[in-house]
Design a protein around this motif. Structure first.
Motif, mmCIF file in Angstrom:
data_model
loop_
_atom_site.group_PDB
_atom_site.id
_atom_site.type_symbol
_atom_site.label_atom_id
_atom_site.label_comp_id
_atom_site.label_asym_id
_atom_site.label_seq_id
_atom_site.Cartn_x
_atom_site.Cartn_y
_atom_site.Cartn_z
ATOM 1 N N UNK A 9 41.115 44.909 28.687
ATOM 2 C CA UNK A 9 39.703 44.590 28.528
ATOM 3 C C UNK A 9 39.058 45.346 27.394
ATOM 4 N N UNK A 10 39.425 46.628 27.249
ATOM 5 C CA UNK A 10 38.871 47.434 26.164
ATOM 6 C C UNK A 10 39.349 46.930 24.816
ATOM 7 N N UNK A 11 40.609 46.532 24.737
ATOM 8 C CA UNK A 11 41.121 45.997 23.467
ATOM 9 C C UNK A 11 40.375 44.734 23.069
ATOM 10 N N UNK A 12 40.148 43.846 24.032
ATOM 11 C CA UNK A 12 39.373 42.647 23.731
ATOM 12 C C UNK A 12 37.960 43.009 23.297
ATOM 13 N N UNK A 13 37.362 43.993 23.973
ATOM 14 C CA UNK A 13 36.002 44.413 23.630
ATOM 15 C C UNK A 13 35.912 44.997 22.241
ATOM 16 N N UNK A 35 30.840 40.582 31.152
ATOM 17 C CA UNK A 35 30.739 40.311 32.586
ATOM 18 C C UNK A 35 31.867 40.917 33.397
ATOM 19 N N UNK A 36 33.099 40.877 32.894
ATOM 20 C CA UNK A 36 34.251 41.186 33.735
ATOM 21 C C UNK A 36 35.082 42.391 33.292
ATOM 22 N N UNK A 59 23.928 30.973 26.514
ATOM 23 C CA UNK A 59 24.193 29.806 27.355
ATOM 24 C C UNK A 59 25.314 30.098 28.352
ATOM 25 N N UNK A 60 26.327 30.849 27.921
ATOM 26 C CA UNK A 60 27.496 31.067 28.761
ATOM 27 C C UNK A 60 27.335 32.229 29.740
ATOM 28 N N UNK A 61 26.501 33.196 29.434
ATOM 29 C CA UNK A 61 26.340 34.343 30.322
ATOM 30 C C UNK A 61 25.861 33.927 31.707
ATOM 31 N N UNK A 62 24.958 32.952 31.758
ATOM 32 C CA UNK A 62 24.468 32.499 33.054
ATOM 33 C C UNK A 62 25.582 31.944 33.917
ATOM 34 N N UNK A 66 27.960 33.586 37.795
ATOM 35 C CA UNK A 66 28.183 32.946 39.096
ATOM 36 C C UNK A 66 29.619 33.092 39.586
ATOM 37 N N UNK A 67 30.508 33.676 38.781
ATOM 38 C CA UNK A 67 31.916 33.813 39.137
ATOM 39 C C UNK A 67 32.146 35.182 39.766
ATOM 40 N N UNK A 68 32.781 35.208 40.912
ATOM 41 C CA UNK A 68 33.092 36.470 41.577
ATOM 42 C C UNK A 68 34.267 37.151 40.883
ATOM 43 N N UNK A 69 34.131 38.436 40.636
ATOM 44 C CA UNK A 69 35.205 39.182 39.978
ATOM 45 C C UNK A 69 36.437 39.311 40.870
ATOM 46 N N UNK A 70 36.285 39.092 42.187
ATOM 47 C CA UNK A 70 37.436 39.208 43.086
ATOM 48 C C UNK A 70 38.506 38.169 42.760
ATOM 49 N N UNK A 71 38.070 37.003 42.265
ATOM 50 C CA UNK A 71 39.031 35.967 41.885
ATOM 51 C C UNK A 71 39.915 36.455 40.744
ATOM 52 N N UNK A 72 39.296 37.087 39.753
ATOM 53 C CA UNK A 72 40.060 37.603 38.617
ATOM 54 C C UNK A 72 40.913 38.790 39.031
ATOM 55 N N UNK A 73 40.396 39.617 39.947
ATOM 56 C CA UNK A 73 41.184 40.768 40.410
ATOM 57 C C UNK A 73 42.435 40.311 41.143
ATOM 58 N N UNK A 74 42.296 39.240 41.933
ATOM 59 C CA UNK A 74 43.467 38.712 42.639
ATOM 60 C C UNK A 74 44.506 38.187 41.660
ATOM 61 N N UNK A 75 44.034 37.525 40.604
ATOM 62 C CA UNK A 75 44.967 37.023 39.585
ATOM 63 C C UNK A 75 45.640 38.175 38.851
#
Length: 595
Positions: free
Chosen positions: A5-9, A384-385, A451-454, A458-467
């Protein structure tokens, strides 16, 4: 070692620094180091900055921009705030028409609106020759009249800002005032208006910033009325002989300083204001039907007829007249101006090609829209994530171009990319369409991010954590999880960036490559040389083409989404067939089969 995430940032922050913040920094540095970007490393002091108040043209440009911005902010905020409060409180037939008109004004380039006002109120315009209103010229072509024209074009910024704040109803404060004997006017003046103060101040600031940084109005007015502003003086400094980059840098410095001061005032005002009035008793505002709806309907129709009907209607009328001075006689009506758009005959001042200019502008806007959407997607994901420690700086980089005028960004791109040493590394982009694409991307990124931040929220970070636990990398989570969930916001981001990029006159004027025709420059040059029929026909036709393309892209995108949803649904149903078949053949249930 940095995590993914830091590298992308870091990567996306570096990209935004190069395409957005570095050009702005170059403009500010050039004010005190005029030769920095042209091989002369010497500090000449701050004396050149003081020339702003010693040179009559510079001083007049600064004064005109300041007073035009303040006057437009005042009038535009009054118009926008009053209409927003009426729209939020009452339900009337033309309310949706008002909303549509506001968005139409918001996306229409200012130079097109200004040209329409010139055609209407000029000495040989429609008002004078066809309507007998010769007094309209002296009424509008003076500072107060220009403020009125700008206010009628910029009020949507205040309207949308105040309307958003009126979404919630906190009528208990008004009820308390009424119990103490206050009348309706007193309640509005002492309770409702102060509660709306933060949104009103924000709307006024946006109107001021957009007015001061506007290049379209002075570009259109230069043909009939001398009213120098900072943006037009910057343009003149670049296109005079010899080119004066030092002068342009100083003027751009003061323009950025003026806009920065406006943002500072906004922040201070919001910090000192009490806007934490929403509590558990706040409810959604329910619009009521007033007793005399015809009054509100009449006011709305008249206001839109003036703010939209006059500039756009004037352009439409002139586009079908043989000669503007001969009025609306039947013998004076023609489609020759539209036919001339497809003629390749040379004119006395330039080779105008509507098709070529439109294709170039659409191609640049399309590429910029897609790339800005991708960039905005990554920025929104990081904000966001991820735990990127420099989110504040990334936020700043993603919105700074929203407040910086295109004319200043164009100057900065010239300073940064017009370097001889870039030729040795094959990065000399100045004078090429590639640089114009990058500049347009920089201007479109704030819209794509917002436009995309909104949708990302609405996406729960738990979905990404599970992935992530299952071994999915950052790119995989972006493509396979986030992308399908926010695909409609991606479409809106593309449309917003595309629609705002086609007619960017400031960037097109500053960075147009040689022998490379762009639509806004074609329209502006035709208008400047008095070919009003050609200019208006190009305006109407190109605007219609753009609107049609936006509608078709949105329709195609929604159709693709529905097809994809049906395909996925069918795929899920096919996967359930074996279980259902087993249940039927064995008389059991799918749950028994699964066990």
């Amino acid at each position: 070692m940095m995590n993914s995430g830091t590298r992308w940032g870091v990567s996306i922050a570096l990209l935004l620094f190069i395409v957005i913040f570095l050009p702005l920094l170059a403009v500010l540095l050039n004010a005190v180091l005029p030769g920095l970007f042209f091989g002369e490393m010497r500090f000449q002091g701050f004396g050149l900055l003081g020339e702003m108040f010693r040179r009559p043209l510079w001083r007049q440009s600064f004064t005109n921009s300041l007073w035009l911005g303040l006057g437009t902010a005042l009038l535009g905020t009054i118009f926008g705030a009053c209409l927003a409060m009426v729209r939020a409180r009452w339900n009337f037939a033309t309310g949706r028409v008002l909303d549509a008109g506001v968005w139409l004004l918001l996306i229409t380039p200012s130079f097109m609106l200004a040209q329409g006002w010139v055609l209407f109120a000029g000495a040989d315009g429609i008002a004078s020759r066809s309507l007998g209103m010769s007094w309209m010229t002296s009424l509008l072509f003076q500072p107060t009249g220009l403020m009125m024209i700008m206010a009628l074009s910029k009020f949507p910024l205040a309207y949308l800002t105040v309307l958003a704040s009126a979404e919630w109803n906190v009528s208990q404060y008004g009820h308390a005032a009424r119990l103490n004997g206050a009348g309706p006017w007193t309640v509005w003046r002492t309770v409702e208006l102060p509660l709306s103060a933060p949104s009103i101040i924000a709307g006024a600031t946006l109107v001021f910033i957009d007015t001061v940084g506007d290049f379209g109005l002075p570009a259109a007015l230069s043909t009939v009325y001398r009213f120098p502003t900072l943006t037009y003086s910057i343009y003149s400094a670049i296109y005079q002989s010899p080119v004066r980059f030092d002068m342009a840098g100083v003027l751009a410095f003061y323009l950025v300083a003026l806009l920065g001061l406006a943002m500072f005032v906004l922040l201070i005002s919001l910090r000192k204001s009490r806007f934490d009035f929403l509590n558990a008793k706040a409810i959604k505002t329910v619009k009521v039907r007033p007793n005399r709806t015809y009054v509100l309907n009449a006011i709305t129709i008249v206001f839109l007829a003036i703010s939209i009907g006059i500039p756009i209607g004037s352009s439409l009328c002139v586009s079908i007249m043989r000669r503007m001075g001969d009025g609306f006689a039947f013998r004076n009506l023609t489609l020759d101006h539209y036919l001339s758009l497809f003629s390749k005959t040379a004119t006395d001042y330039t080779q105008l090609s509507f098709i070529e200019g439109m294709m170039h502008s659409l191609a640049i806007a399309a590429v910029a829209a897609v790339l800005s959407m991708i960039t905005g997607f990554i920025v929104a994901y990081v904000l966001t994530f991820t735990e990127f420690p420099m989110k504040g700086g990334l936020q700043l980089f993603s919105i700074v171009s929203l407040a910086v005028p295109g004319i200043v960004m164009g100057i900065g791109y010239i300073f940064v990319w017009n370097q001889k040493w870039l030729e040795y590394v094959n990065l000399h982009l100045y004078g090429t369409p590639a640089l114009l694409v990058i500049a347009v991307i920089a201007g479109a990124i704030p819209y794509a991010v917002r436009v995309q931040l909104g949708a990302f929220g609405t996406i729960s970070s738990s979905v990404l954590n599970a992935a992530a636990v299952q071994g999915a990398g950052t790119l995989g989570r972006m493509v396979h999880i986030v992308l399908p969930l926010v695909r409609r916001s991606l479409l809106l981001a593309v449309l917003a960036a595309f629609g705002t990029s086609v007619f960017d006159l400031a960037l097109a004027s500053m960075l147009q490559p040689a022998n490379y025709i762009l639509m806004p420059v074609v329209i502006d040059q035709a208008f400047e040389f008095g070919r009003y029929g050609y200019a208006t026909a190009a305006t109407i036709l190109s605007g219609s083409i753009l609107l049609l393309l936006i509608v078709l892209i949105q329709f195609a995108g929604e159709a693709a989404f529905r097809w994809s949803d049906r395909r996925q649904q069918k795929s899920r149903e096919m996967k359930n067939i074996p279980a259902e078949s087993h249940r039927r053949s064995h008389g059991g249930s799918p749950y028994e089969f699964n066990s």
